[in-house]
Design a protein around this motif. Structure first.
Motif, PDB file in Angstrom:
ATOM      1  N   THR A 168       0.837  -1.217   0.000  1.00 22.24           N
ATOM      2  CA  THR A 168       0.000   0.000   0.000  1.00 22.24           C
ATOM      3  C   THR A 168       0.866   1.258   0.000  1.00 22.24           C
ATOM      4  O   THR A 168       0.390   2.339   0.278  1.00 22.24           O
ATOM      5  CB  THR A 168      -0.920   0.049   1.243  1.00 22.24           C
ATOM      6  OG1 THR A 168      -0.110   0.291   2.407  1.00 22.24           O
ATOM      7  CG2 THR A 168      -1.696  -1.241   1.414  1.00 22.24           C
ATOM      8  N   ASP A 169       2.139   1.089  -0.266  1.00 21.43           N
ATOM      9  CA  ASP A 169       3.042   2.253  -0.278  1.00 21.43           C
ATOM     10  C   ASP A 169       2.886   2.986  -1.603  1.00 21.43           C
ATOM     11  O   ASP A 169       3.369   2.538  -2.640  1.00 21.43           O
ATOM     12  CB  ASP A 169       4.488   1.786  -0.089  1.00 21.43           C
ATOM     13  CG  ASP A 169       5.459   2.960  -0.001  1.00 21.43           C
ATOM     14  OD1 ASP A 169       5.032   4.111  -0.232  1.00 21.43           O
ATOM     15  OD2 ASP A 169       6.641   2.722   0.318  1.00 21.43           O
ATOM     16  N   ASP A 177      -0.480  -1.959  -7.076  1.00 21.11           N
ATOM     17  CA  ASP A 177      -0.768  -1.301  -8.342  1.00 21.11           C
ATOM     18  C   ASP A 177      -0.092   0.062  -8.304  1.00 21.11           C
ATOM     19  O   ASP A 177      -0.601   0.993  -7.677  1.00 21.11           O
ATOM     20  CB  ASP A 177      -2.288  -1.156  -8.495  1.00 21.11           C
ATOM     21  CG  ASP A 177      -2.660  -0.384  -9.745  1.00 21.11           C
ATOM     22  OD1 ASP A 177      -1.740   0.026 -10.504  1.00 21.11           O
ATOM     23  OD2 ASP A 177      -3.866  -0.184  -9.951  1.00 21.11           O
ATOM     24  N   PRO A 178       1.067   0.155  -8.945  1.00 17.39           N
ATOM     25  CA  PRO A 178       1.821   1.410  -8.867  1.00 17.39           C
ATOM     26  C   PRO A 178       1.041   2.619  -9.402  1.00 17.39           C
ATOM     27  O   PRO A 178       1.364   3.757  -9.069  1.00 17.39           O
ATOM     28  CB  PRO A 178       3.056   1.136  -9.745  1.00 17.39           C
ATOM     29  CG  PRO A 178       3.161  -0.346  -9.812  1.00 17.39           C
ATOM     30  CD  PRO A 178       1.773  -0.884  -9.700  1.00 17.39           C
ATOM     31  N   GLU A 179      -0.007   2.349 -10.173  1.00 17.22           N
ATOM     32  CA  GLU A 179      -0.809   3.469 -10.713  1.00 17.22           C
ATOM     33  C   GLU A 179      -1.836   3.984  -9.700  1.00 17.22           C
ATOM     34  O   GLU A 179      -2.312   5.099  -9.808  1.00 17.22           O
ATOM     35  CB  GLU A 179      -1.585   3.002 -11.969  1.00 17.22           C
ATOM     36  CG  GLU A 179      -0.718   2.467 -13.097  1.00 17.22           C
ATOM     37  CD  GLU A 179       0.241   3.522 -13.615  1.00 17.22           C
ATOM     38  OE1 GLU A 179      -0.225   4.660 -13.845  1.00 17.22           O
ATOM     39  OE2 GLU A 179       1.449   3.227 -13.745  1.00 17.22           O
ATOM     40  N   ASN A 180      -2.182   3.141  -8.765  1.00 14.64           N
ATOM     41  CA  ASN A 180      -3.214   3.511  -7.791  1.00 14.64           C
ATOM     42  C   ASN A 180      -2.567   4.276  -6.630  1.00 14.64           C
ATOM     43  O   ASN A 180      -1.676   3.771  -5.964  1.00 14.64           O
ATOM     44  CB  ASN A 180      -3.891   2.230  -7.284  1.00 14.64           C
ATOM     45  CG  ASN A 180      -5.079   2.522  -6.367  1.00 14.64           C
ATOM     46  OD1 ASN A 180      -5.249   3.642  -5.894  1.00 14.64           O
ATOM     47  ND2 ASN A 180      -5.887   1.503  -6.119  1.00 14.64           N
ATOM     48  N   LYS A 181      -3.034   5.495  -6.380  1.00 19.87           N
ATOM     49  CA  LYS A 181      -2.401   6.315  -5.333  1.00 19.87           C
ATOM     50  C   LYS A 181      -3.228   6.329  -4.041  1.00 19.87           C
ATOM     51  O   LYS A 181      -3.018   7.163  -3.167  1.00 19.87           O
ATOM     52  CB  LYS A 181      -2.202   7.753  -5.844  1.00 19.87           C
ATOM     53  CG  LYS A 181      -1.226   7.849  -7.010  1.00 19.87           C
ATOM     54  CD  LYS A 181       0.190   7.448  -6.569  1.00 19.87           C
ATOM     55  CE  LYS A 181       1.141   7.300  -7.745  1.00 19.87           C
ATOM     56  NZ  LYS A 181       2.258   6.387  -7.491  1.00 19.87           N
ATOM     57  N   ASP A 182      -4.181   5.425  -3.962  1.00 21.70           N
ATOM     58  CA  ASP A 182      -5.050   5.402  -2.793  1.00 21.70           C
ATOM     59  C   ASP A 182      -4.716   4.180  -1.928  1.00 21.70           C
ATOM     60  O   ASP A 182      -5.118   3.055  -2.224  1.00 21.70           O
ATOM     61  CB  ASP A 182      -6.505   5.360  -3.287  1.00 21.70           C
ATOM     62  CG  ASP A 182      -7.499   5.370  -2.126  1.00 21.70           C
ATOM     63  OD1 ASP A 182      -7.083   5.119  -0.976  1.00 21.70           O
ATOM     64  OD2 ASP A 182      -8.684   5.623  -2.387  1.00 21.70           O
ATOM     65  N   ALA A 183      -3.961   4.429  -0.856  1.00 22.06           N
ATOM     66  CA  ALA A 183      -3.470   3.323  -0.016  1.00 22.06           C
ATOM     67  C   ALA A 183      -4.620   2.505   0.576  1.00 22.06           C
ATOM     68  O   ALA A 183      -4.545   1.278   0.674  1.00 22.06           O
ATOM     69  CB  ALA A 183      -2.593   3.876   1.106  1.00 22.06           C
ATOM     70  N   LEU A 184      -5.698   3.202   0.944  1.00 20.94           N
ATOM     71  CA  LEU A 184      -6.805   2.497   1.596  1.00 20.94           C
ATOM     72  C   LEU A 184      -7.505   1.572   0.595  1.00 20.94           C
ATOM     73  O   LEU A 184      -7.880   0.440   0.915  1.00 20.94           O
ATOM     74  CB  LEU A 184      -7.799   3.493   2.186  1.00 20.94           C
ATOM     75  CG  LEU A 184      -7.199   4.526   3.150  1.00 20.94           C
ATOM     76  CD1 LEU A 184      -8.280   5.384   3.775  1.00 20.94           C
ATOM     77  CD2 LEU A 184      -6.373   3.856   4.242  1.00 20.94           C
ATOM     78  N   ASP A 185      -7.636   2.065  -0.618  1.00 18.31           N
ATOM     79  CA  ASP A 185      -8.245   1.259  -1.674  1.00 18.31           C
ATOM     80  C   ASP A 185      -7.373   0.030  -1.976  1.00 18.31           C
ATOM     81  O   ASP A 185      -7.879  -1.086  -2.142  1.00 18.31           O
ATOM     82  CB  ASP A 185      -8.399   2.146  -2.924  1.00 18.31           C
ATOM     83  CG  ASP A 185      -9.135   1.424  -4.032  1.00 18.31           C
ATOM     84  OD1 ASP A 185     -10.221   0.871  -3.749  1.00 18.31           O
ATOM     85  OD2 ASP A 185      -8.611   1.378  -5.179  1.00 18.31           O
ATOM     86  N   LEU A 186      -6.081   0.238  -2.009  1.00 21.48           N
ATOM     87  CA  LEU A 186      -5.161  -0.886  -2.250  1.00 21.48           C
ATOM     88  C   LEU A 186      -5.298  -1.932  -1.139  1.00 21.48           C
ATOM     89  O   LEU A 186      -5.319  -3.133  -1.407  1.00 21.48           O
ATOM     90  CB  LEU A 186      -3.714  -0.378  -2.299  1.00 21.48           C
ATOM     91  CG  LEU A 186      -3.311   0.358  -3.582  1.00 21.48           C
ATOM     92  CD1 LEU A 186      -2.040   1.175  -3.363  1.00 21.48           C
ATOM     93  CD2 LEU A 186      -3.111  -0.630  -4.730  1.00 21.48           C
ATOM     94  N   ALA A 187      -5.414  -1.454   0.078  1.00 23.06           N
ATOM     95  CA  ALA A 187      -5.538  -2.385   1.203  1.00 23.06           C
ATOM     96  C   ALA A 187      -6.816  -3.212   1.062  1.00 23.06           C
ATOM     97  O   ALA A 187      -6.796  -4.440   1.190  1.00 23.06           O
ATOM     98  CB  ALA A 187      -5.542  -1.620   2.520  1.00 23.06           C
ATOM     99  N   ARG A 188      -7.919  -2.529   0.792  1.00 27.63           N
ATOM    100  CA  ARG A 188      -9.211  -3.245   0.647  1.00 27.63           C
ATOM    101  C   ARG A 188      -9.128  -4.289  -0.448  1.00 27.63           C
ATOM    102  O   ARG A 188      -9.509  -5.440  -0.274  1.00 27.63           O
ATOM    103  CB  ARG A 188     -10.318  -2.252   0.273  1.00 27.63           C
ATOM    104  CG  ARG A 188     -10.905  -1.559   1.460  1.00 27.63           C
ATOM    105  CD  ARG A 188     -12.181  -0.784   1.068  1.00 27.63           C
ATOM    106  NE  ARG A 188     -12.300   0.358   1.936  1.00 27.63           N
ATOM    107  CZ  ARG A 188     -11.948   1.603   1.622  1.00 27.63           C
ATOM    108  NH1 ARG A 188     -11.460   1.888   0.421  1.00 27.63           N
ATOM    109  NH2 ARG A 188     -12.068   2.562   2.506  1.00 27.63           N
ATOM    110  N   LYS A 189      -8.607  -3.872  -1.597  1.00 24.90           N
ATOM    111  CA  LYS A 189      -8.562  -4.798  -2.734  1.00 24.90           C
ATOM    112  C   LYS A 189      -7.614  -5.967  -2.471  1.00 24.90           C
ATOM    113  O   LYS A 189      -7.909  -7.110  -2.824  1.00 24.90           O
ATOM    114  CB  LYS A 189      -8.145  -4.053  -4.004  1.00 24.90           C
ATOM    115  CG  LYS A 189      -9.248  -3.135  -4.513  1.00 24.90           C
ATOM    116  CD  LYS A 189      -8.823  -2.398  -5.762  1.00 24.90           C
ATOM    117  CE  LYS A 189      -9.988  -1.609  -6.320  1.00 24.90           C
ATOM    118  NZ  LYS A 189      -9.537  -0.416  -7.057  1.00 24.90           N
ATOM    119  N   GLY A 190      -6.495  -5.657  -1.861  1.00 24.83           N
ATOM    120  CA  GLY A 190      -5.522  -6.713  -1.571  1.00 24.83           C
ATOM    121  C   GLY A 190      -6.096  -7.749  -0.611  1.00 24.83           C
ATOM    122  O   GLY A 190      -5.930  -8.958  -0.794  1.00 24.83           O
TER     123      GLY A 190
END
Ligand code: GDP
Length: 292
Positions: free
Chosen positions: A135-136, A160-173
């Motif tokens: 999520t970095d 996803d290096p294109e995604n800048k939303d850490a919280l969204d990355l966490a949820r999806k992961g």
């Protein structure tokens, strides 16, 4: 127990060796030596003073057990009080539900990414099938670094290096890896402002709902460790600490102050750059290093 007390203490300990009663002056001398050794190892001064007071009181007031020499009595007290600070040999990561969620925190450069791959390998060897979520969104190469570290180990990585939303990355992961034994969530180690980083840790913690939060502390940073630990501990409940870079000359006293500050046990230490340079924490070894 602590047979290998630091070399700084051997002389005064020798003085204690032949005695049959506890001599106040010698105890004071031992305590001075301990203070010197701990301060040289970067342990916080206030902590050293509190510790000395307790050791002195106990050494002079507690009756040694039958058959225990004054020297053994004093060593036992020194050891017990130091273990009180660093914690007993901690439980290793206990994966008691599936997926067990571990949230990693630590400043950039602390060794967080390396440590994640080390812990992953360690748990993999124990038969678990971990996965990692990155999520970095601050360090452009974070995802790539994790990919390079985890690919040879066959550990799935979500990012996803294109995604800048850490919280969204966490949820999806977490959604992606809900069938794994455990999921390790990596986080940013730097923002423009420290407050933003800490706010993000708080939000991530509420989304990830971690079973364990692990704080990574660079063993070489000395006194700053305490402030770092305190700042992170305000955002979430830190469950355990991993101290890195104890392969060099650093004695980890700063990290000890951090541990004392937030009351979380040290579980592992990093002892080099390679993925296998990783050990379960051994209080006795750590303490003799501090006194050394
Ligand atoms: P991050 O920014 O916190 O993710 O830190 P990295 O994992 O990228 O590590 C920063 C640097 O510290 C890298 O050069 C690592 O190889 C090094 N490093 C990490 N852990 C250790 C350790 O236990 N011992 C040594 N000597 N170097 C380490």
């Amino acid at each position: 127990m602590l047979g290998n007390l630091g070399k700084n203490l051997t002389n005064t300990m020798k003085k204690l060796a032949g005695m049959s009663i506890i001599d106040k002056e010698v105890v004071k001398e031992v305590i001075k030596d301990i203070q010197r050794a701990l301060i040289q190892s970067d342990v916080n001064i206030k902590l050293v003073l509190n510790l000395s007071k307790t050791i002195e009181e106990r050494a002079l007031n507690e009756e040694p057990q039958k058959g225990v020499t004054p020297k053994e009595h004093v060593i036992k007290i020194v050891y017990e009080e130091l273990v009180n600070l660093v914690g007993e040999k901690a439980q290793e990561v206990e994966i008691d539900k599936k997926p067990y969620r571990i949230l990693f925190m630590g400043l950039q450069g602390s060794g967080k990414t390396t440590t994640i791959s080390k812990l992953t390998r360690y748990l993999q060897k124990k038969g678990f099938n971990p996965a990692i979520v990155c999520t970095d969104t601050w360090r452009p190469a974070a995802y790539e670094q994790l990919r390079q570290l985890t690919e040879p180990m066959n550990v799935p990585l979500y990012g996803d290096p294109e995604n800048k939303d850490a919280l969204d990355l966490a949820r999806k992961g977490l959604e992606e890896f809900k069938k794994r034994d455990l999921v390790i969530v990596d986080t940013a180690g730097r923002h423009k402002e420290e407050k933003d980083l800490l706010d993000e840790m708080e939000s991530l913690s509420s989304i990830v709902k971690p079973d364990e939060v692990i704080l990574v502390i660079d063993g070489t940073i000395g006194q700053q460790a305490k402030e770092q630990a305190l700042a992170f501990s305000k955002t979430t409940n830190i469950g355990s600490i991993i101290i890195t870079k104890l392969d060099g000359s650093a004695k980890g006293g700063g990290a000890l102050s951090a541990v004392a500050e937030i009351g979380a046990p040290i579980k592992f230490i990093g002892t080099g750059e390679r993925v296998d340079d990783f050990e379960a924490f051994d209080p006795e070894r750590f303490i003799s290093r501090l006194l050394g």
